[in-house]
Design an enzyme around this catalytic site. Structure first.
Site, mmCIF file in Angstrom:
data_model
loop_
_atom_site.group_PDB
_atom_site.id
_atom_site.type_symbol
_atom_site.label_atom_id
_atom_site.label_comp_id
_atom_site.label_asym_id
_atom_site.label_seq_id
_atom_site.Cartn_x
_atom_site.Cartn_y
_atom_site.Cartn_z
ATOM 1 N N GLY A 305 0.834 -1.202 0.000
ATOM 2 C CA GLY A 305 0.000 0.000 0.000
ATOM 3 C C GLY A 305 0.860 1.240 0.000
ATOM 4 N N GLU A 306 0.343 2.292 0.622
ATOM 5 C CA GLU A 306 1.051 3.578 0.785
ATOM 6 C C GLU A 306 1.204 4.356 -0.523
ATOM 7 O OE1 GLU A 306 4.907 2.988 2.550
ATOM 8 O OE2 GLU A 306 4.143 1.790 4.209
ATOM 9 N N GLY A 307 0.867 3.748 -1.664
ATOM 10 C CA GLY A 307 1.149 4.376 -2.950
ATOM 11 C C GLY A 307 2.479 3.956 -3.537
#
Length: 339
Positions: A305-307
């Protein structure tokens, strides 16, 4: 002939007559064409790229659907703000400005942090007991996401990626996917942050119980309000606003793709601006991308996740723009084309 058909023909001609065999740059050629169409030009540009990480907690996390405790959400936000997370490293590497948004973390942060405060409430509600958000909370979350993007647009940004942090958000996303596409919940569930077999079976039983509790939820917004999270809702609003602002939208992993799918259910044209950056290791992500009729740039077995997938894919997106703008044509380079 319409402007759109003229532009698509001109872009394809430009791509085809670069000094290379026809189609030799593979999917990079399709990506360049898509970016040109989204920006209405044969000479697209990427300006002031931004990554926005929305963070929020989930009431369903208290039911034990994640391998990590809920406090990891706020701890990771502090890590983002100190520059120590993977997304910080990759954004710094690739010249992407990062913004961290508190969409609904179950923690009161000090006021002197470089954190965008868009907290609607401390955590979504526990779906085993009630819908994740009230109508008012959901609408506020959508608007908060739009506000974040409007401010970034004013900074001259035309390409934006969205990441997330929220213990329990793969569960929320699995529920949303199941309801958006009328799929059995078991086919939409993965191991999230690393569940073992027993934990995975528990997750399946909990999410199955949630589905049974809300048989009448049908529209995209009602699905997001009932089963989603505050960070997912803000991401939906942000995606919708980025499309309104004619921005390129970098799509990260499973949770971000569910947010895009929700926005797509309301406006199918949103996909014209979306670049799907990677296929994650989360069980249902590839299936979801294919349901949207898309393909991703990378497959690195990420599940963070997190980009992070967006930041890693950004140089490839830049390469698509650069070859379109800078690579010689056969005529310019005085190179013979095939007959």
């Amino acid at each position: 002939m319409t402007f759109t058909s003229m532009l698509t023909n001109e872009l394809q001609h430009t791509i085809d007559f670069k000094t290379k065999p026809l189609g030799a740059l593979g999917y990079l050629e399709q990506l360049a064409h898509k970016i040109g169409m989204a920006q209405n030009t044969t000479s697209p540009q990427l300006l002031n790229p931004h990554m926005v990480v929305f963070a929020a907690d989930h009431g369903i996390a208290t039911a034990g659907v994640s391998a990590y405790p809920q406090e990891v959400t706020y701890q990771m936000v502090m890590n983002f703000l100190s520059g120590g997370a993977a997304i910080n490293v990759f954004c710094k590497q690739n010249g992407i400005e990062i913004k961290i948004v508190d969409a609904g973390v179950n923690f009161d942060f000090p006021e002197d942090l470089a954190l965008i405060d868009k907290k609607v409430r401390r955590s979504s509600r526990n779906m085993l007991e009630e819908a994740a958000m009230t109508s008012e909370e959901y609408l506020q979350a959508l608007e908060n996401g739009r506000e974040v993007v409007r401010e970034i647009t004013n900074a001259g940004c035309n390409i934006i990626g969205f990441g997330e942090m929220g213990i329990g958000n793969t569960s929320a996303s699995s529920l949303m996917m199941s309801q958006l596409f009328d799929l059995p919940i078991v086919s939409c569930i993965g191991r999230g942050t690393g569940l073992n077999d027993d934990q995975l079976h528990h997750k399946i039983s909990i999410l199955s119980a949630v589905i049974e509790k809300y048989p009448e939820v049908k529209t995209a917004d009602d699905i997001a309000r009932t089963f989603g999270g505050l960070e997912i809702a803000q991401m939906i609003g942000a995606i919708e606003e980025a499309f309104r602002q004619d921005m390129l939208i970098m799509v990260d992993g499973f949770i971000a793709t569910v947010a895009v799918a929700t926005a797509w259910k309301k406006n199918a044209e949103i996909l014209n601006n979306c670049i799907f950056c990677h296929v994650s290791d989360e069980n249902a992500h590839l299936q979801l991308i294919e349901l949207l009729g898309q393909r991703a740039l990378l497959n690195l077995n990420l599940r963070l996740g997190e980009g992070t997938g967006c930041a890693l894919a950004y140089p490839i997106i830049q390469s698509a723009v650069n070859f379109l703008n800078e690579m010689s044509s056969f005529e310019d380079a005085h190179v013979s084309n095939k007959e």
